[in-house]
Enzyme design. Structure first.
Site, PDB file in Angstrom:
ATOM      1  NE  ARG A  32      -3.735  -0.977   2.344  1.00  0.00           N
ATOM      2  CZ  ARG A  32      -4.624  -1.323   3.262  1.00  0.00           C
ATOM      3  NH1 ARG A  32      -4.915  -0.525   4.252  1.00  0.00           N
ATOM      4  NH2 ARG A  32      -5.236  -2.493   3.192  1.00  0.00           N
ATOM      5  CB  SER A 123      -8.288  -1.104   2.584  1.00  0.00           C
ATOM      6  OG  SER A 123      -9.274  -1.395   3.513  1.00  0.00           O
ATOM      7  CG  HIS A 124      -9.282   1.929   5.806  1.00  0.00           C
ATOM      8  ND1 HIS A 124      -8.669   0.705   5.732  1.00  0.00           N
ATOM      9  CD2 HIS A 124      -8.513   2.680   6.617  1.00  0.00           C
ATOM     10  CE1 HIS A 124      -7.583   0.712   6.476  1.00  0.00           C
ATOM     11  NE2 HIS A 124      -7.457   1.901   7.028  1.00  0.00           N
ATOM     12  CG  ASP A 287     -13.614  -0.845   3.586  1.00  0.00           C
ATOM     13  OD1 ASP A 287     -14.426  -1.662   3.110  1.00  0.00           O
ATOM     14  OD2 ASP A 287     -12.408  -1.111   3.746  1.00  0.00           O
ATOM     15  CG  ASP A 289     -11.288  -3.302   0.436  1.00  0.00           C
ATOM     16  OD1 ASP A 289     -11.657  -2.560   1.364  1.00  0.00           O
ATOM     17  OD2 ASP A 289     -10.548  -4.288   0.616  1.00  0.00           O
ATOM     18  CG  ASP A 291     -12.315  -5.316   3.622  1.00  0.00           C
ATOM     19  OD1 ASP A 291     -12.525  -4.099   3.799  1.00  0.00           O
ATOM     20  OD2 ASP A 291     -11.173  -5.800   3.483  1.00  0.00           O
ATOM     21  NE  ARG A 292     -10.967  -1.454   7.554  1.00  0.00           N
ATOM     22  CZ  ARG A 292     -10.114  -0.804   8.331  1.00  0.00           C
ATOM     23  NH1 ARG A 292     -10.500   0.282   8.968  1.00  0.00           N
ATOM     24  NH2 ARG A 292      -8.871  -1.215   8.478  1.00  0.00           N
ATOM     25  CB  THR A 354      -4.341  -6.381  14.447  1.00  0.00           C
ATOM     26  OG1 THR A 354      -4.838  -5.935  15.697  1.00  0.00           O
ATOM     27  CG2 THR A 354      -4.888  -5.525  13.332  1.00  0.00           C
ATOM     28  CE  LYS A 386     -11.395  -5.634   7.146  1.00  0.00           C
ATOM     29  NZ  LYS A 386     -10.020  -6.099   6.959  1.00  0.00           N
TER      30      LYS A 386
END
Ligand code: G16
Length: 553
Positions: A32, A123-124, A287, A289, A291-292, A354, A386
């Site tokens: 990332r 992601s987010h 989010d 992508d 998953d959240r 995590t 997730k």
């Protein structure tokens, strides 16, 4: 169409290969970086080359490819398709406009028996030319690549001598179709239908639909990211929610300037609508992508740790889990709310570091059915990621079965199991040196705490969390600083692994009140002693100069 091989004799490539990857080891399941960093010449190509040289079964295998629609998505798909062909991949399955959510990608990898999948997403994190880009690698089980594999990929980037790529291709992502690059076939599919089929096999759509039609107004915020098309189809077209239920439903390259992170700060418009308005009974956001998830009720916010506990306690409302759960797992910084429910149900509850990849072995070996994290991630054994929309449907299914409001459900839960007051304080974009010095200083002082009061309560344990995987016995060290108090309260400190600007310090605060105690305090008030004590012990304000956290959840 011809094959081109770049080698490190190429001067521009040499610069990219020697300078690019040394500053950051790939993160939990990929790389990332800022978009600018990613799209410097040969950078993406070099990382993808390392993936293709390291992942087993690439030659002759099937690969899934797609992303969250952010700036660079289709450009990266073009590069990866041409490189896949040069590496002898048999078939790549990609999607219209390259739109594919992370959980949908996980599902496709599993049903298509792919050797893995490449998901283009940060992601987010924000997107666009000034935002971030990312490449995530998932393995054949559909889950984030294991650390051993990402370590190998990183090692490979350090010695890479060049990469192979087809010079051009004529693939259109505008609609479904079939193409070839050399002898590799490329299937462009819709990307949404398979995921919807999966959801229809898990939930009772008819029951949810009648509940929604009975004056239960919902609002869903896709934050201009990947879940828009999925949510429109599921919530509005199939379940019959009002048109307009899905807000910001068109995936945009820069997410319309928003930060696609579903929390009270970055999904503030939706939060205000639910917390201060009376029009909607349920609100949710996902989010970048997909998953959240964040869940809201009228005048109430569902903390993600509570969400996992409530899904666990009510899992049998969902047809796919009607026989009960095998076990559950949560990440270490997630509150123990789910542990209390698991104990009552007589099922195992695991505590992992995590990162979703740590749930993989437990899911694959049938130890658990549900798992979740405080970072707005919840999922089950239906995929190996997730899954934001799955969590939204799970909540709606429980509410439909129980015919109650979100607030009532939460109060019933606390009345039965007690309440774990919980909050996460994030200090974003701190200078990396300051953050690491702060962290190391806290770590060095931990042992001095044991046996002494912290926030007025005796410290029973203070350490840097170590995890031993119960399936393969692998050991993962240094996964977060914990200060555990006699009454079950605790404070956890971690440095984020997903930020791209400086460092982000996360402080997790938790205290438990039994069902006889005060269950309706503001969490910031209930946790105020812990908040003050950790600020003074870790010298957060003093060292960072920040008077308050950037984000509080
Ligand atoms: C990723 C992982 C999550 C993890 C999160 C931690 O989330 O997939 O399992 O909880 O990182 O983030 P941090 O290290 O910043 O606390 P995502 O949604 O970015 O893929």
């Amino acid at each position: 169409m011809s094959l081109k091989e770049f080698s490190s004799q190429d001067s521009q490539l040499r610069i990219s290969l020697t300078s690019s990857f040394t500053d950051q080891k790939p993160g939990t399941s990929g790389l990332r970086k800022s978009t600018k960093h990613f799209f410097q010449p040969h950078y993406l190509e070099s990382f993808v080359e390392a993936i293709f040289q390291t992942l087993s079964g690439v030659e002759g295998g099937i690969l899934v490819l797609g992303g969250d629609g952010r700036f660079g998505n289709t450009q990266a798909i073009d590069v990866i398709l041409r490189m896949a062909a040069a590496h002898g991949v048999k078939k790549v399955i990609t999607t219209v406009n390259g739109i594919l959510s992370t959980p949908a990608a996980s599902h496709l990898i599993r049903i298509k028996k792919a050797v893995g999948g490449i998901i283009l997403s940060a992601s987010h994190n924000s997107g666009g030319p000034e935002g971030d880009f990312g490449v995530k690698l998932n393995g054949p089980n559909g889950g984030p690549a294991a650390e051993s594999l990402t370590d190998e990929i990183f090692e490979c980037t350090q010695t890479l001598g060049g990469y192979k790529i087809f010079k051009d291709s004529q693939i259109s992502l505008d609609e479904p179709g079939k193409y070839f690059i050399g002898s590799m076939s490329v299937e462009v599919i819709d990307g949404i239908e398979d995921y919807i089929d999966l959801m229809q096999n898990i939930f009772d759509f008819d029951k949810i639909s009648s509940f929604l039609k009975n004056d239960f107004l919902i609002a869903f915020d896709a934050l201009n990211a990947v879940t828009g098309p999925y949510a429109k189809k599921i919530l509005e077209d199939i379940l019959g929610a009002n048109s307009g239920t899905v807000r910001n439903g068109k995936p945009l390259e820069d997410f319309g300037g928003c930060h696609p992170d579903p929390n009270l700060t970055y999904a503030k418009d939706l939060a205000d609508l639910l917390l201060y308005g009376n029009q909607y009974s349920f609100g949710a956001a996902c989010d970048g992508d997909g998953d959240r998830n964040m869940i809201l009720g009228r005048n109430c916010f569902v903390n993600p740790s509570d969400s996992l506990a409530i899904l666990t306690a009510n899992a049998t409302c969902v047809p796919a889990y009607s026989d009960g759960l095998l076990g559950v797992a949560r990440s270490m910084p997630t509150s123990s709310a789910v542990d209390v429910v698991a104990k009552e149900l007589g099922i195992a509850c695991f505590e992992t570091p995590t990162g979703w990849k740590f749930f993989g072995n437990l899911l694959d070996s049938g130890e658990i059915t549900l798992c979740g994290e405080e970072s707005f991630g919840t999922g089950s054994n239906h995929v190996r990621e997730k899954d934001g929309l799955w969590a939204v449907l799970f909540w709606l299914q429980i509410l439909a079965n129980k015919q109650c409001s979100v607030k009532d459900l939460m109060h019933q839960h606390w009345n039965q199991f007690g309440r774990h007051y919980y909050s996460r304080h994030d200090y974003e974009s701190i200078s990396s040196d300051i953050a690491h010095d702060l962290f190391n200083s806290v770590e060095s002082k931990l042992t001095s705490l044991v046996g002494h009061p912290f926030a007025g309560i005796n410290v029973v344990k203070a350490d840097n969390f170590t995890y031993k995987d119960p399936v393969d016995n692998s050991v993962t060290l240094r996964q977060g600083l914990r200060i555990l108090l006699e009454d079950g309260s605790r404070v956890v400190l971690r440095l984020s692994g997903t930020g791209t600007k400086g460092a982000t310090l996360r402080i997790y605060l938790e205290s438990y009140v039994s069902s006889n105690g005060n269950l309706i305090q503001d969490p910031q008030v209930a946790l105020s002693k812990l908040i003050r004590s950790i600020d003074s012990f870790a010298e957060v304000t003093k060292r960072t100069g920040m008077l308050e956290p950037t984000v509080i959840t």
